[in-house]
Design a protein around this motif. Structure first.
Motif, mmCIF file in Angstrom:
data_model
loop_
_atom_site.group_PDB
_atom_site.id
_atom_site.type_symbol
_atom_site.label_atom_id
_atom_site.label_comp_id
_atom_site.label_asym_id
_atom_site.label_seq_id
_atom_site.Cartn_x
_atom_site.Cartn_y
_atom_site.Cartn_z
ATOM 1 N N ILE A 1 0.833 -1.211 0.000
ATOM 2 C CA ILE A 1 0.000 0.000 0.000
ATOM 3 C C ILE A 1 0.863 1.254 0.000
ATOM 4 C CG2 ILE A 1 -1.763 1.288 1.269
ATOM 5 C CD1 ILE A 1 -2.709 -1.516 2.327
ATOM 6 N N ASN A 2 1.971 1.232 0.738
ATOM 7 C CA ASN A 2 2.875 2.376 0.740
ATOM 8 C C ASN A 2 3.398 2.647 -0.662
ATOM 9 O OD1 ASN A 2 4.425 4.441 2.216
ATOM 10 N ND2 ASN A 2 6.172 3.215 1.539
ATOM 11 N N THR A 3 3.802 1.590 -1.357
ATOM 12 C CA THR A 3 4.289 1.746 -2.727
ATOM 13 C C THR A 3 3.171 2.231 -3.640
ATOM 14 O OG1 THR A 3 5.960 0.030 -2.427
ATOM 15 C CG2 THR A 3 5.303 0.516 -4.698
ATOM 16 N N TYR A 4 2.002 1.624 -3.529
ATOM 17 C CA TYR A 4 0.891 1.960 -4.424
ATOM 18 C C TYR A 4 0.412 3.398 -4.227
ATOM 19 C CZ TYR A 4 -3.437 1.609 -7.037
ATOM 20 O OH TYR A 4 -4.438 1.822 -7.951
ATOM 21 N N THR A 5 0.365 3.852 -2.964
ATOM 22 C CA THR A 5 -0.205 5.175 -2.666
ATOM 23 C C THR A 5 0.840 6.248 -2.428
ATOM 24 O OG1 THR A 5 -0.270 4.820 -0.271
ATOM 25 C CG2 THR A 5 -2.197 4.085 -1.552
ATOM 26 N N SER A 6 2.118 5.915 -2.556
ATOM 27 C CA SER A 6 3.204 6.838 -2.201
ATOM 28 C C SER A 6 3.040 7.332 -0.770
ATOM 29 C CB SER A 6 3.263 8.014 -3.182
ATOM 30 O OG SER A 6 3.499 7.553 -4.483
ATOM 31 N N GLY A 7 2.662 6.410 0.114
ATOM 32 C CA GLY A 7 2.553 6.729 1.530
ATOM 33 C C GLY A 7 1.245 7.362 1.970
ATOM 34 N N GLN A 8 0.306 7.499 1.048
ATOM 35 C CA GLN A 8 -0.956 8.165 1.374
ATOM 36 C C GLN A 8 -2.021 7.152 1.799
ATOM 37 O OE1 GLN A 8 -1.120 11.660 1.371
ATOM 38 N NE2 GLN A 8 1.067 11.235 1.163
ATOM 39 N N PHE A 9 -1.868 6.611 3.006
ATOM 40 C CA PHE A 9 -2.843 5.669 3.536
ATOM 41 C C PHE A 9 -2.905 5.824 5.045
ATOM 42 C CE2 PHE A 9 1.146 3.421 3.908
ATOM 43 C CZ PHE A 9 1.023 2.613 5.035
ATOM 44 N N LEU A 10 -3.963 5.301 5.625
ATOM 45 C CA LEU A 10 -4.150 5.330 7.069
ATOM 46 C C LEU A 10 -4.050 3.908 7.594
ATOM 47 C CD1 LEU A 10 -5.074 6.806 9.700
ATOM 48 C CD2 LEU A 10 -7.410 6.255 9.017
ATOM 49 N N GLU A 11 -3.312 3.741 8.689
ATOM 50 C CA GLU A 11 -3.252 2.434 9.349
ATOM 51 C C GLU A 11 -3.666 2.627 10.793
ATOM 52 O OE1 GLU A 11 -0.105 -0.557 8.623
ATOM 53 O OE2 GLU A 11 0.289 -0.321 10.773
ATOM 54 N N GLU A 12 -4.477 1.690 11.281
ATOM 55 C CA GLU A 12 -4.966 1.787 12.652
ATOM 56 C C GLU A 12 -5.214 0.408 13.225
ATOM 57 O OE1 GLU A 12 -8.832 3.705 12.603
ATOM 58 O OE2 GLU A 12 -9.384 2.621 10.804
ATOM 59 N N ASN A 13 -5.209 0.348 14.549
ATOM 60 C CA ASN A 13 -5.677 -0.846 15.237
ATOM 61 C C ASN A 13 -7.191 -0.740 15.282
ATOM 62 O OD1 ASN A 13 -3.075 -1.846 15.789
ATOM 63 N ND2 ASN A 13 -2.897 -0.471 17.528
ATOM 64 N N TYR A 14 -7.854 -1.837 15.007
ATOM 65 C CA TYR A 14 -9.297 -1.824 14.833
ATOM 66 C C TYR A 14 -9.856 -3.103 15.445
ATOM 67 C CZ TYR A 14 -13.693 -2.042 12.126
ATOM 68 O OH TYR A 14 -15.001 -2.126 11.732
ATOM 69 N N THR A 15 -11.055 -3.014 16.001
ATOM 70 C CA THR A 15 -11.715 -4.210 16.518
ATOM 71 C C THR A 15 -12.780 -4.623 15.515
ATOM 72 O OG1 THR A 15 -11.305 -3.535 18.791
ATOM 73 C CG2 THR A 15 -12.983 -5.224 18.433
ATOM 74 N N ASP A 16 -12.514 -5.713 14.834
ATOM 75 C CA ASP A 16 -13.430 -6.244 13.828
ATOM 76 C C ASP A 16 -14.467 -7.125 14.526
ATOM 77 O OD1 ASP A 16 -13.763 -6.829 10.772
ATOM 78 O OD2 ASP A 16 -13.873 -8.785 11.764
ATOM 79 N N PRO A 17 -15.735 -7.013 14.132
ATOM 80 C CA PRO A 17 -16.764 -7.821 14.788
ATOM 81 C C PRO A 17 -16.534 -9.336 14.666
ATOM 82 C CG PRO A 17 -17.759 -6.215 13.288
ATOM 83 C CD PRO A 17 -16.279 -6.108 13.138
ATOM 84 N N TYR A 18 -15.893 -9.772 13.592
ATOM 85 C CA TYR A 18 -15.660 -11.205 13.372
ATOM 86 C C TYR A 18 -14.296 -11.645 13.898
ATOM 87 C CZ TYR A 18 -15.523 -15.706 10.931
ATOM 88 O OH TYR A 18 -15.439 -17.046 10.633
ATOM 89 N N TRP A 19 -13.244 -10.874 13.563
ATOM 90 C CA TRP A 19 -11.868 -11.277 13.847
ATOM 91 C C TRP A 19 -11.317 -10.740 15.163
ATOM 92 C CZ3 TRP A 19 -10.319 -15.275 11.449
ATOM 93 C CH2 TRP A 19 -10.724 -15.525 10.142
ATOM 94 N N GLY A 20 -11.951 -9.755 15.743
ATOM 95 C CA GLY A 20 -11.399 -9.141 16.950
ATOM 96 C C GLY A 20 -10.332 -8.128 16.582
ATOM 97 N N ALA A 21 -9.215 -8.117 17.316
ATOM 98 C CA ALA A 21 -8.152 -7.135 17.089
ATOM 99 C C ALA A 21 -7.479 -7.375 15.738
ATOM 100 C CB ALA A 21 -7.121 -7.214 18.203
ATOM 101 N N VAL A 22 -7.478 -6.348 14.917
ATOM 102 C CA VAL A 22 -6.837 -6.417 13.602
ATOM 103 C C VAL A 22 -6.055 -5.126 13.361
ATOM 104 C CG1 VAL A 22 -8.625 -7.908 12.595
ATOM 105 C CG2 VAL A 22 -8.804 -5.437 12.337
#
Length: 154
Positions: free
Chosen positions: A125-146
């Motif tokens: 994603i960094n390569t594809y967007t030239s660093g223009q992305f957001l990354e976060e810790n998220y609680t998914d209803p199915y998987w939990g911590a992702v």
């Protein structure tokens, strides 16, 4: 590399690769095969979820399951590259081709402990967007911590 949409003629290939994918992640998902030695799939190719195969010299090299939430919102539900094809940028090219094919808002999630997958997606994603992305810790209803990345594909 050729990308094919999964259809009736190629569904068995997708299903076969899914078994390797599910087995690889079983230490993290705690899934066990059934009495026939098969893993249950978490993502079925139905409704708004489409499957794709990456072929390298006509050999199945990877799979993806993409959920289209509306006209311009997509999620990578499953993504797998056969280990022998890794480290040759096939996964990066496969992902970028899918992003190019479906411009809009994307999200990708990796389950806790999937450190190689997290590193792979950060790099892609960094390569594809030239660093223009957001990354976060998220609680998914199915998987939990992702770990979740979101970005816009052109």
């Amino acid at each position: 590399m050729i990308i094919k949409t999964v259809d009736r003629a190629t569904a068995h290939i997708y299903d076969n690769l899914c078994q390797a994918y599910e087995a690889e992640f079983s230490p993290l998902t705690h899934k066990h095969p059934n009495a026939d030695g098969l893993f249950a799939k978490d993502t079925l190719l139905e409704g708004n979820i489409t499957g794709y195969l990456a072929l390298n010299d006509d050999i199945p090299a990877g799979l993806a399951a993409i959920k289209q939430q509306d006209h311009h919102d997509f999620e990578v539900c499953e993504f797998y590259v056969v280990p022998v094809f890794r480290r040759h940028k096939l996964g990066q090219r496969f992902a970028a081709a899918l992003f190019d094919q479906m411009s809009g808002n994307w999200q990708i999630k990796q389950i806790e402990g999937a450190d190689q997958a997290i590193a792979f997606w950060r790099s892609v994603i960094n390569t594809y967007t030239s660093g223009q992305f957001l990354e976060e810790n998220y609680t998914d209803p199915y998987w939990g911590a992702v770990t979740r990345q979101t970005f816009k594909a052109h």
